[in-house]
Design a protein around this motif. Structure first.
Motif, PDB file in Angstrom:
ATOM      1  N   VAL A 123      46.970  35.280  41.254  1.00 28.84           N
ATOM      2  CA  VAL A 123      46.110  35.968  40.277  1.00 28.84           C
ATOM      3  C   VAL A 123      45.149  36.876  41.042  1.00 28.84           C
ATOM      4  CG1 VAL A 123      46.237  34.128  38.553  1.00 28.84           C
ATOM      5  CG2 VAL A 123      44.437  34.059  40.284  1.00 28.84           C
ATOM      6  N   LEU A 124      44.606  37.854  40.336  1.00 27.72           N
ATOM      7  CA  LEU A 124      43.625  38.751  40.940  1.00 27.72           C
ATOM      8  C   LEU A 124      42.240  38.465  40.393  1.00 27.72           C
ATOM      9  CD1 LEU A 124      45.313  42.290  41.097  1.00 27.72           C
ATOM     10  CD2 LEU A 124      45.136  40.532  42.868  1.00 27.72           C
ATOM     11  N   HIS A 125      41.272  38.463  41.307  1.00 23.57           N
ATOM     12  CA  HIS A 125      39.867  38.428  40.923  1.00 23.57           C
ATOM     13  C   HIS A 125      39.248  39.785  41.268  1.00 23.57           C
ATOM     14  CE1 HIS A 125      39.075  33.816  40.559  1.00 23.57           C
ATOM     15  NE2 HIS A 125      40.164  34.193  39.934  1.00 23.57           N
ATOM     16  N   TYR A 126      38.210  40.123  40.539  1.00 28.45           N
ATOM     17  CA  TYR A 126      37.603  41.451  40.656  1.00 28.45           C
ATOM     18  C   TYR A 126      36.146  41.305  41.075  1.00 28.45           C
ATOM     19  CZ  TYR A 126      41.702  42.953  37.952  1.00 28.45           C
ATOM     20  OH  TYR A 126      42.982  43.201  37.530  1.00 28.45           O
ATOM     21  N   GLN A 127      35.773  42.001  42.147  1.00 24.27           N
ATOM     22  CA  GLN A 127      34.365  42.009  42.570  1.00 24.27           C
ATOM     23  C   GLN A 127      33.828  43.419  42.397  1.00 24.27           C
ATOM     24  OE1 GLN A 127      33.328  40.959  46.672  1.00 24.27           O
ATOM     25  NE2 GLN A 127      31.474  39.972  45.913  1.00 24.27           N
ATOM     26  N   SER A 128      32.810  43.520  41.571  1.00 30.24           N
ATOM     27  CA  SER A 128      32.305  44.837  41.179  1.00 30.24           C
ATOM     28  C   SER A 128      31.686  45.583  42.350  1.00 30.24           C
ATOM     29  CB  SER A 128      31.269  44.695  40.052  1.00 30.24           C
ATOM     30  OG  SER A 128      30.195  43.872  40.475  1.00 30.24           O
ATOM     31  N   GLU A 157      36.761  45.781  43.789  1.00 29.88           N
ATOM     32  CA  GLU A 157      37.792  45.445  44.764  1.00 29.88           C
ATOM     33  C   GLU A 157      38.578  44.273  44.206  1.00 29.88           C
ATOM     34  OE1 GLU A 157      38.336  43.810  49.380  1.00 29.88           O
ATOM     35  OE2 GLU A 157      36.332  44.318  48.622  1.00 29.88           O
ATOM     36  N   VAL A 158      39.921  44.390  44.216  1.00 29.25           N
ATOM     37  CA  VAL A 158      40.731  43.274  43.724  1.00 29.25           C
ATOM     38  C   VAL A 158      41.023  42.346  44.889  1.00 29.25           C
ATOM     39  CG1 VAL A 158      41.742  44.534  41.799  1.00 29.25           C
ATOM     40  CG2 VAL A 158      42.867  44.614  44.016  1.00 29.25           C
ATOM     41  N   LEU A 159      40.873  41.059  44.649  1.00 30.01           N
ATOM     42  CA  LEU A 159      41.042  40.043  45.686  1.00 30.01           C
ATOM     43  C   LEU A 159      41.984  38.965  45.170  1.00 30.01           C
ATOM     44  CD1 LEU A 159      37.261  39.903  46.518  1.00 30.01           C
ATOM     45  CD2 LEU A 159      39.019  40.790  48.047  1.00 30.01           C
ATOM     46  N   ILE A 160      42.985  38.659  45.955  1.00 31.90           N
ATOM     47  CA  ILE A 160      44.017  37.731  45.513  1.00 31.90           C
ATOM     48  C   ILE A 160      43.553  36.289  45.602  1.00 31.90           C
ATOM     49  CG2 ILE A 160      45.109  37.495  47.784  1.00 31.90           C
ATOM     50  CD1 ILE A 160      47.825  37.516  46.308  1.00 31.90           C
ATOM     51  N   ARG A 161      44.014  35.491  44.645  1.00 27.33           N
ATOM     52  CA  ARG A 161      43.813  34.044  44.652  1.00 27.33           C
ATOM     53  C   ARG A 161      45.151  33.396  44.299  1.00 27.33           C
ATOM     54  NH1 ARG A 161      39.892  35.959  46.567  1.00 27.33           N
ATOM     55  NH2 ARG A 161      37.695  35.575  46.041  1.00 27.33           N
ATOM     56  N   PRO A 221      33.572  37.475  43.131  1.00 23.36           N
ATOM     57  CA  PRO A 221      34.885  37.847  42.592  1.00 23.36           C
ATOM     58  C   PRO A 221      35.206  36.963  41.383  1.00 23.36           C
ATOM     59  CG  PRO A 221      34.971  37.622  44.988  1.00 23.36           C
ATOM     60  CD  PRO A 221      33.655  37.069  44.557  1.00 23.36           C
ATOM     61  N   VAL A 222      35.567  37.577  40.260  1.00 25.53           N
ATOM     62  CA  VAL A 222      35.784  36.828  39.023  1.00 25.53           C
ATOM     63  C   VAL A 222      37.113  37.241  38.393  1.00 25.53           C
ATOM     64  CG1 VAL A 222      33.332  36.508  38.559  1.00 25.53           C
ATOM     65  CG2 VAL A 222      34.505  38.565  37.713  1.00 25.53           C
ATOM     66  N   PRO A 223      37.682  36.378  37.537  1.00 28.87           N
ATOM     67  CA  PRO A 223      38.906  36.754  36.818  1.00 28.87           C
ATOM     68  C   PRO A 223      38.668  37.984  35.938  1.00 28.87           C
ATOM     69  CG  PRO A 223      38.500  34.390  36.655  1.00 28.87           C
ATOM     70  CD  PRO A 223      37.268  34.993  37.241  1.00 28.87           C
ATOM     71  N   LEU A 224      39.753  38.586  35.491  1.00 27.18           N
ATOM     72  CA  LEU A 224      39.665  39.841  34.744  1.00 27.18           C
ATOM     73  C   LEU A 224      38.816  39.717  33.489  1.00 27.18           C
ATOM     74  CD1 LEU A 224      40.533  42.774  34.334  1.00 27.18           C
ATOM     75  CD2 LEU A 224      42.605  41.922  33.216  1.00 27.18           C
TER      76      LEU A 224
END
Length: 517
Positions: free
Chosen positions: A278-283, A295-299, A501-504
């Motif tokens: 899944v991708l998490h997003y950090q503003s 920035e998209v960060l994989i989990r 970083p948080v889910p969409l």
């Protein structure tokens, strides 16, 4: 006529003929006995068949004797046996013969209460030599290595070649004391390291080689032969991982770590196939605090261990090459999200930054694959930012620049991640089609602590301005850090001060709150 058999044939041959005659005398027929006659010209093999004639009894018995030259078939059989048990390049025993001798050594250990040892050796950087000078040169090195290995085992033992640049030394008849046996094995290993550390003359090339050796000491063991080889192989892997030119003895913890690594690799394959990432997003926010992208960060949403951070699997993905398909999944998922946002007037301005590993970027078809993803998803290339690390500038710089320029032509943006912590030369900064550099969190977290680091940050910001590059400061966690960056002209910031970083869905909620305000 009138001569004895021993007058006509060597003793061993005469003895075989006489035994065949006796058998025929008793049973009427004899076949299959073989003997060898050696002369100055070489060895000749014969097979003897004898039939007793029906006339004559006792001393008057008569026989028909047929000798057949079987030298060619004998040599062919020997050649087949040699191919089955010996390496064709070096003439050393192969894996099959090694396992046979290993079993014999174990059986002997049980009877005599002695120890043996396996030394598993692999040449360091052999692939580089093969790629640079060709396989013929590589084969020449392997032959010389085989000779030196045999020469280094002056006290006996077996040197075998398993294939490629892998050799195994079997040491037998070591001490009955396990500590002393380990010392003997260590001495043999050190002798091999020294023997292979010298230079090799390969045609017109002088080549210096090193090797990595894994060792395991055994007595009368209940382990399988393959398990012993595997343990020595694992120890060799640790020697090579430590930089090579080293000897390591097997420890049980190594087996545990290797098993865990193999399990993790298998699970990564399953995760990729089963959609567990899944991708998490950090503003990323402006100096005024407005979100302009993420920035998209994989989990990894592991079915048993829950959410796994990148530190738990990215290194192995890099080593195994799985980082390439995983990285393409991240890129495609981000592009799909950009295309969805393009239909929303409140979000179509957002940019997404995607990390690209050096291994992924180095693939020959990287540019084509990125172009294909953009075409299939319909994402706006100008909204996509690829984050590269300075390690890409350690070699193949012209290739790196060409790939970046090809993608920049499509509108893709580039960011230099972790700027100032790698090995790049500033001379390349004017040649790269960069849009942005990211100040590493190491520098940001020293704000208010180390005035020298603060000066470095100001210098980086000043350089970026002069090169017309956007600045992103990552790892911003406190208000004083943010205020320092604002005061010195950092355009964008990213860090826990604004959002983890948080889910969409949570990132979308952050956007809704900002737009409502």
């Amino acid at each position: 006529m009138g001569k004895r058999m021993s007058d006509l044939l060597p003793a061993n041959a005469a003895a075989e003929v006489m035994v065949a005659l006796r058998d025929a005398f008793e049973t009427g027929f004899s076949a299959g006995r073989q003997f060898e006659i050696r002369t100055a010209k070489g060895a000749t093999w014969f097979e003897i068949s004898v039939s007793r004639k029906v006339i004559g009894e006792g001393a008057a018995a008569r026989f028909i004797v047929i000798l057949r030259d079987i030298t060619e078939s004998k040599l062919a059989a020997r050649e087949i046996e040699h191919l089955a048990f010996y390496d064709t390049l070096t003439g050393l025993p192969n894996r099959r013969l090694l396992l046979h001798r290993l079993q014999a050594t174990i059986d002997s250990n049980v009877r005599r209460s002695r120890h043996g040892a396996l030394l598993f050796m692999d040449l360091d950087d052999f692939k580089t030599l093969n790629d640079a000078l060709g396989h013929a040169t590589g084969d020449a090195l392997l032959k010389q290595v085989a000779f030196r290995l045999q020469d280094s085992l002056k006290d006996g033992g077996t040197v075998a070649r398993l294939g490629g640049d892998e050799f195994v030394m079997l040491l037998d008849n070591l001490s009955d004391d396990p500590g002393v046996a380990a010392m003997q094995a260590n001495a043999a290993g050190e002798a091999i390291l020294a023997a292979l550390n010298g230079s090799f003359q390969l045609a017109d090339h002088q080549y210096h080689s090193t090797c990595s050796i894994g060792a395991v000491v055994f007595s009368g063991t209940h382990q399988s032969l393959e398990d012993l080889l595997k343990q020595a192989d694992i120890a060799m892997f640790y020697a090579k991982s430590a930089g090579g030119d080293a000897l390591r003895f097997f420890e049980a913890s190594m087996q545990t770590a290797i098993t865990a690594r193999a399990t993790l690799e298998s699970e990564l394959h399953a995760a990729l196939a089963g959609g567990q990432f899944v991708l998490h997003y950090q503003s990323q926010v402006t100096s005024e605090g407005h979100i302009v992208g993420a920035e998209v960060l994989i989990r990894w949403q592991h079915p048993v261990r829950g959410l796994v951070q990148p530190g738990g699997f990215i290194e192995l993905a890099e080593e195994t090459g799985l980082i390439v398909p995983i990285g393409m999944w991240v890129l495609e998922t981000a592009c799909i999200q950009l295309e969805r946002w393009s239909h929303d007037p409140r979000r179509r301005h957002l940019r997404l930054a995607v990390n690209v590993s050096a291994r992924q970027f180095r693939t020959d078809d990287f540019v084509d694959r990125v172009r294909d993803v953009l075409q299939r998803t319909g994402a706006d290339p100008t909204r996509l930012e690829l984050e590269l690390t300075e390690s890409l500038l350690q070699d193949k710089v012209s290739e790196t620049i060409d790939k970046m320029q090809s993608l920049a032509t499509l509108g893709v943006r580039f960011s230099m991640d972790d700027f100032g912590t790698g090995f790049s030369s500033l001379s390349y900064m004017t040649q790269l089609p960069l849009n942005q550099i990211k100040v590493d969190k190491f520098f940001v977290q020293s704000i208010g602590i180390d005035p020298k680091v603060e000066l470095i940050i100001q210098a980086i910001i000043g350089m970026a301005r002069n090169l017309d590059l956007e600045i992103v400061a990552e790892g911003v966690e406190t208000q004083p850090q943010f205020e320092f960056l604002q005061a010195h002209g950092a355009m964008l910031c990213q860090g826990y001060l604004f959002s983890r970083p948080v889910p969409l869905d949570q990132f979308d909620a952050q956007l809704d709150v900002e737009m409502a305000n």
